[in-house]
Design a protein around this motif. Sequence first.
Motif, PDB file in Angstrom:
ATOM      1  N   GLN B 108       5.891  -8.597 -10.219  1.00  0.00           N
ATOM      2  CA  GLN B 108       5.293  -8.999  -8.949  1.00  0.00           C
ATOM      3  C   GLN B 108       6.345  -9.134  -7.849  1.00  0.00           C
ATOM      4  OE1 GLN B 108       2.395  -9.125  -7.805  1.00  0.00           O
ATOM      5  NE2 GLN B 108       1.314  -8.735  -9.731  1.00  0.00           N
ATOM      6  N   HIS B 109       7.507  -9.631  -8.238  1.00  0.00           N
ATOM      7  CA  HIS B 109       8.566  -9.814  -7.251  1.00  0.00           C
ATOM      8  C   HIS B 109       9.013  -8.471  -6.688  1.00  0.00           C
ATOM      9  CE1 HIS B 109      11.499 -12.143  -5.128  1.00  0.00           C
ATOM     10  NE2 HIS B 109      12.488 -11.390  -5.574  1.00  0.00           N
ATOM     11  N   ARG B 110       9.061  -7.487  -7.554  1.00  0.00           N
ATOM     12  CA  ARG B 110       9.434  -6.139  -7.080  1.00  0.00           C
ATOM     13  C   ARG B 110       8.412  -5.627  -6.081  1.00  0.00           C
ATOM     14  NH1 ARG B 110      13.669  -3.826 -10.157  1.00  0.00           N
ATOM     15  NH2 ARG B 110      13.547  -1.799  -9.186  1.00  0.00           N
ATOM     16  N   ILE B 111       7.121  -5.886  -6.395  1.00  0.00           N
ATOM     17  CA  ILE B 111       6.069  -5.454  -5.470  1.00  0.00           C
ATOM     18  C   ILE B 111       6.252  -6.146  -4.118  1.00  0.00           C
ATOM     19  CG2 ILE B 111       3.572  -5.603  -5.043  1.00  0.00           C
ATOM     20  CD1 ILE B 111       4.252  -3.453  -7.032  1.00  0.00           C
ATOM     21  N   ALA B 117      10.023  -4.713   2.355  1.00  0.00           N
ATOM     22  CA  ALA B 117      10.919  -3.656   2.832  1.00  0.00           C
ATOM     23  C   ALA B 117      10.153  -2.707   3.748  1.00  0.00           C
ATOM     24  CB  ALA B 117      11.500  -2.898   1.654  1.00  0.00           C
ATOM     25  N   LYS B 118       8.934  -2.391   3.358  1.00  0.00           N
ATOM     26  CA  LYS B 118       8.150  -1.465   4.164  1.00  0.00           C
ATOM     27  C   LYS B 118       7.851  -2.061   5.538  1.00  0.00           C
ATOM     28  CE  LYS B 118       4.158   1.478   4.161  1.00  0.00           C
ATOM     29  NZ  LYS B 118       2.744   1.542   3.889  1.00  0.00           N
ATOM     30  N   TYR B 119       7.637  -3.368   5.543  1.00  0.00           N
ATOM     31  CA  TYR B 119       7.286  -4.043   6.794  1.00  0.00           C
ATOM     32  C   TYR B 119       8.479  -4.162   7.735  1.00  0.00           C
ATOM     33  CZ  TYR B 119       4.999  -7.467   9.783  1.00  0.00           C
ATOM     34  OH  TYR B 119       4.449  -8.107  10.843  1.00  0.00           O
ATOM     35  N   HIS B 120       9.643  -4.453   7.161  1.00  0.00           N
ATOM     36  CA  HIS B 120      10.777  -4.806   8.005  1.00  0.00           C
ATOM     37  C   HIS B 120      11.799  -3.700   8.205  1.00  0.00           C
ATOM     38  CE1 HIS B 120       9.873  -9.015   8.609  1.00  0.00           C
ATOM     39  NE2 HIS B 120       9.519  -9.092   7.340  1.00  0.00           N
ATOM     40  N   LEU B 121      11.889  -2.793   7.278  1.00  0.00           N
ATOM     41  CA  LEU B 121      12.997  -1.831   7.335  1.00  0.00           C
ATOM     42  C   LEU B 121      12.542  -0.489   7.896  1.00  0.00           C
ATOM     43  CD1 LEU B 121      14.848  -2.431   3.949  1.00  0.00           C
ATOM     44  CD2 LEU B 121      15.322  -3.394   6.181  1.00  0.00           C
ATOM     45  N   PRO B 122      13.486   0.286   8.462  1.00  0.00           N
ATOM     46  CA  PRO B 122      13.146   1.633   8.917  1.00  0.00           C
ATOM     47  C   PRO B 122      12.719   2.516   7.731  1.00  0.00           C
ATOM     48  CG  PRO B 122      15.514   1.288   9.013  1.00  0.00           C
ATOM     49  CD  PRO B 122      14.902  -0.042   8.738  1.00  0.00           C
ATOM     50  N   SER B 123      11.864   3.505   8.017  1.00  0.00           N
ATOM     51  CA  SER B 123      11.219   4.275   6.954  1.00  0.00           C
ATOM     52  C   SER B 123      12.246   4.988   6.068  1.00  0.00           C
ATOM     53  CB  SER B 123      10.257   5.293   7.539  1.00  0.00           C
ATOM     54  OG  SER B 123      10.991   6.285   8.237  1.00  0.00           O
ATOM     55  N   LYS B 124      13.360   5.411   6.680  1.00  0.00           N
ATOM     56  CA  LYS B 124      14.354   6.161   5.913  1.00  0.00           C
ATOM     57  C   LYS B 124      14.807   5.346   4.690  1.00  0.00           C
ATOM     58  CE  LYS B 124      18.639   6.992   7.016  1.00  0.00           C
ATOM     59  NZ  LYS B 124      19.609   6.927   8.118  1.00  0.00           N
ATOM     60  N   ILE B 125      14.999   4.047   4.908  1.00  0.00           N
ATOM     61  CA  ILE B 125      15.515   3.218   3.826  1.00  0.00           C
ATOM     62  C   ILE B 125      14.432   2.878   2.806  1.00  0.00           C
ATOM     63  CG2 ILE B 125      16.601   1.008   3.264  1.00  0.00           C
ATOM     64  CD1 ILE B 125      17.927   1.186   6.010  1.00  0.00           C
ATOM     65  N   TRP B 151       3.014   1.404 -16.109  1.00  0.00           N
ATOM     66  CA  TRP B 151       1.937   2.240 -15.563  1.00  0.00           C
ATOM     67  C   TRP B 151       1.298   1.583 -14.339  1.00  0.00           C
ATOM     68  CZ3 TRP B 151       1.350   7.098 -16.857  1.00  0.00           C
ATOM     69  CH2 TRP B 151       1.819   7.535 -18.089  1.00  0.00           C
ATOM     70  N   ALA B 152       1.010   0.275 -14.457  1.00  0.00           N
ATOM     71  CA  ALA B 152       0.356  -0.424 -13.354  1.00  0.00           C
ATOM     72  C   ALA B 152       1.269  -0.435 -12.134  1.00  0.00           C
ATOM     73  CB  ALA B 152       0.017  -1.846 -13.774  1.00  0.00           C
ATOM     74  N   HIS B 153       2.546  -0.636 -12.371  1.00  0.00           N
ATOM     75  CA  HIS B 153       3.510  -0.692 -11.281  1.00  0.00           C
ATOM     76  C   HIS B 153       3.553   0.643 -10.545  1.00  0.00           C
ATOM     77  CE1 HIS B 153       6.834  -2.555  -9.204  1.00  0.00           C
ATOM     78  NE2 HIS B 153       7.566  -1.472  -9.390  1.00  0.00           N
ATOM     79  N   ARG B 154       3.533   1.696 -11.322  1.00  0.00           N
ATOM     80  CA  ARG B 154       3.542   3.040 -10.750  1.00  0.00           C
ATOM     81  C   ARG B 154       2.372   3.222  -9.792  1.00  0.00           C
ATOM     82  NH1 ARG B 154       6.438   7.523 -12.236  1.00  0.00           N
ATOM     83  NH2 ARG B 154       5.329   9.373 -11.513  1.00  0.00           N
ATOM     84  N   MET B 155       1.217   2.760 -10.242  1.00  0.00           N
ATOM     85  CA  MET B 155       0.008   2.880  -9.436  1.00  0.00           C
ATOM     86  C   MET B 155       0.150   2.064  -8.150  1.00  0.00           C
ATOM     87  SD  MET B 155      -2.674   4.594 -10.293  1.00  0.00           S
ATOM     88  CE  MET B 155      -4.030   5.005  -9.226  1.00  0.00           C
ATOM     89  N   ARG B 156       0.618   0.830  -8.314  1.00  0.00           N
ATOM     90  CA  ARG B 156       0.712  -0.068  -7.160  1.00  0.00           C
ATOM     91  C   ARG B 156       1.722   0.435  -6.147  1.00  0.00           C
ATOM     92  NH1 ARG B 156       1.862  -5.402  -9.757  1.00  0.00           N
ATOM     93  NH2 ARG B 156       0.788  -4.708 -11.616  1.00  0.00           N
ATOM     94  N   VAL B 157       2.836   0.978  -6.650  1.00  0.00           N
ATOM     95  CA  VAL B 157       3.856   1.510  -5.741  1.00  0.00           C
ATOM     96  C   VAL B 157       3.238   2.583  -4.872  1.00  0.00           C
ATOM     97  CG1 VAL B 157       5.992   2.835  -5.651  1.00  0.00           C
ATOM     98  CG2 VAL B 157       5.800   0.935  -7.215  1.00  0.00           C
ATOM     99  N   GLY B 158       2.430   3.447  -5.502  1.00  0.00           N
ATOM    100  CA  GLY B 158       1.747   4.492  -4.741  1.00  0.00           C
ATOM    101  C   GLY B 158       0.821   3.909  -3.692  1.00  0.00           C
ATOM    102  N   ASP B 159       0.094   2.837  -4.076  1.00  0.00           N
ATOM    103  CA  ASP B 159      -0.844   2.210  -3.152  1.00  0.00           C
ATOM    104  C   ASP B 159      -0.132   1.644  -1.930  1.00  0.00           C
ATOM    105  OD1 ASP B 159      -2.924   2.863  -4.710  1.00  0.00           O
ATOM    106  OD2 ASP B 159      -3.157   0.898  -5.653  1.00  0.00           O
ATOM    107  N   ILE B 160       0.960   0.929  -2.182  1.00  0.00           N
ATOM    108  CA  ILE B 160       1.687   0.297  -1.087  1.00  0.00           C
ATOM    109  C   ILE B 160       2.234   1.364  -0.148  1.00  0.00           C
ATOM    110  CG2 ILE B 160       3.689  -1.127  -0.486  1.00  0.00           C
ATOM    111  CD1 ILE B 160       3.375  -2.371  -3.297  1.00  0.00           C
TER     112      ILE B 160
END
Lengths: 546, 323
Positions: B108-111, B117-125, B151-160
């Motif tokens: 969960q912490h990784r998520i 990171a997506k919210y605060h950092l530039p897209s390149k990073i 497997w679940a993490h993989r899915m969630r990463v895609g969603d985010i």
Amino acid sequence: MVHEEAINMDTDLKDGYFDVVVVGTGLAESILAALLASNGKSVLHLDSKPFYGGDWATLSLSKLKSYFASCYLSENGVSEPKKTPTELQDAIRQNEHFQQYTDIALLPVLENSSFSDVQIVDSAEEWLNRAMVDLTPQIILGNGETVDMLVQTQAASYLEFRGVDEIFWLDESGQLQKVPTSRNDIFRSMLLTPVEKRIFMKFLKTCAVYEPSLFQYEGHDGGILSAGQVVNSSEEIAEMEQVQKWCDCSLCLDNWLDELHFTDRLKHYVFALLGCCGEKYESCAVATAVERISQYCCAVQRFRISSGFLYSKYGSGDICEALCRRCAIHGGVYLLRRQVTYLICDSSSQVIGLVTGNGDLIRCSVVIGSTSLEVKYTDSSWTRRISSDKGRWKLYLILDRPVLLPGKGVDLFTSHLVVQSQNNESCLVEGIQVEQQVDSVHTVYVIYLSCDDVENGKIALLLSLQKLMHPIDSHLCHSSSDLWQLLKQFPGLKYACIGFCRDWEPIIQLGHYYSCYLTKDIHSIQTQIDQVFHLYDYITHREWQS
Amino acid sequence: MHGVRSYAEPPEEDSARFISLAKEALETCKQRDFSSQALSLVNRVLELNPDEYSLWNYHKRFVLNEIEKIMNYEPASFQEAAEQLFDSEFELTQRALYRHPKAYSAWQHRIFLLKTAKYHLPSKIYEGYFKKELEICAKLLDLDDRNFHGWAHRMRVGDIRGLQPSREELQFVTERIYGNFSNYSAWHHRSRILPILFKDQRDQYYLAVQEDLELVKQAIFTEPEDQSAWFYFRWLLRGAPSYQTTVSVLDIDNEILKKELCILEELLTLEPKCKWALLTKFYLLQIFGDFDNAETVLTTLQKLDPLRNGYYMYLKEKMRRSS
């Protein structure tokens, strides 16, 4: 590889007494030497050659070349003893240890060279001389008597193994078919129909139950049982009964498999697996087949490798050396480059000693030698023992590219070939491909082919090689000389050698001139090891406990 | 791995010492003490026991706090500081997961980190982080392909990331199934991405379902006792529905279902006692309205599988009521 210090070791053997003298350092002889020495027997182990392993040795290409060159020169490797028989007789009479015997007979011993009809193609560069070639490559089933023996004698602690990666079946059209070796292989197979998959899986799983040690190895996804799979005890009992019924069946293997609705493709798989275990499909009893397959299933379960077979990482000769080292640790004495020229017998024709090539007298009560040794029985009948009509054609190849793709690690294949002769006989060809890193730049592929058909073996070997290399136009050539010419044009060929390795008729004369013989070159240690244990039991009056 | 406890090795320190450490760490959390000393104490406890979710929450506050602090920096130095922060946080979770690959809070912490990171950092990073995340998932699944967290993490990463599953993702799953078909997670993952992948292409979806029926057939014939493939098979027979759409792809097409029934019959001649085949046969017969035969199948199942007698009785009862 060769231990120079052992060669130069000039042990004083003049008054030596040994319980057992083992002549030849081949695989079977080495096993016996190691077992006997660990049992407390004093062992002298001799070999006329300058390296360990005899016909099972692993030689560098440069040594292999000189080995075959010596096969050319002398059909019989008789070396003249330094002393004449009469001088020896005198020497023995004067020897205080032999004085108790009134009547002494000297029986000359010959050592037959096993290879004949050797043909060589050599375009090897200098660096290739470091490539290692097995004279008799060994594939060991990862579970069974051989592995138990290597563990028990602790020879395994000197050895490293690599798993056999793939097993292939070379079909009539020259296509290589992969033999599935695990449940995932069976699942993935594009060739098997779903019904075939079910039949084969059921067969493997039922056979597997036969091996009691199966369940001590955890299931894993590369094996026959899946990870965490627990066999229900009632199911297990049902399967046990099934296996027992199978073993009691009197049918021949082929008919038995018909009853299990095996298709030709599935039969080929069983054929190939049994072949790798050293058994012949045609002559294998159902009970033996079940046992081998169950050992195989257990081996797949035990080692997380793609197939259940092992290959000694530094060649089969390494196994002989490891066993000899175990023997030496238990006090065994080693002499290489030392022939046996005479056996010394008392009046009752019992062996009491022997004479080595440089005239040493050695007393012993048992002599063990391979069948390539030949003894002249009495002075009057110097009859050359007729070699058996059995033997094996062997082809050694070194290429800079793989024949079996993708050519990583060790691959096996078997093939049934119909040779165009008067009877259109079919012969079985077995092959091994070993990927070998010669130095930091060069990788070579050493390919071993063998066929035990004396008449057609050579053509069969060359034909199968041609099929492997040019699957399409495999109908082109028929005569062996044409094929040999063709072989020279194969791309990437560095070295090729074909020769006939004769099986000498085994004579087991326990308690007589020779105390015992070991049959040589039954090709696979798997099938030979029972005989080795039997001899061990006979000599020590004790059963070898694995 | 499978069937093995996730906590194989006990903590290095004896439990009394660990408890006192954990108490101390929780105390620092309460005080919102973000000093490096406090941080190292918390990290130490987390590495020993990554299930302490309060400590992960402390870390979340710490990350947000840090970001607020560095917000006003020059863009270049902000980027550098932020990268350093995220790298060390990712590394901490990685260490924790290395020890306990099935710790929910660490995943969960990784998520949380990815979202932040997506919210605060530039897209390149943050794109780099996402890419790395998928690589780590693949590596984890190499080590243990049945870890459903992976497997679940993989899915969630895609969603985010806001991306739809691609053909490559389908290929990835296919490879995993080829590697080991007794993998419920992989089959499940497949059933999640297929409907999204062919959302607007009914014809192609139809073809894909047929292909998958063929694939699953290989699995059930190789190992009919293996549940995971049967579950996927049932999903395909239901017409491969997704969460979003209730429309199934096979609802009007009984031809395929009839073919599948024949295949089941073939398997049952080889394995008459296979529970899963019988259960699936019951399901199909029910769809066809062949209630008499369906009931016979259930009676066979009651004999074969007495432990689930009640369930089969219930199915019988339910069928009678509906017919």
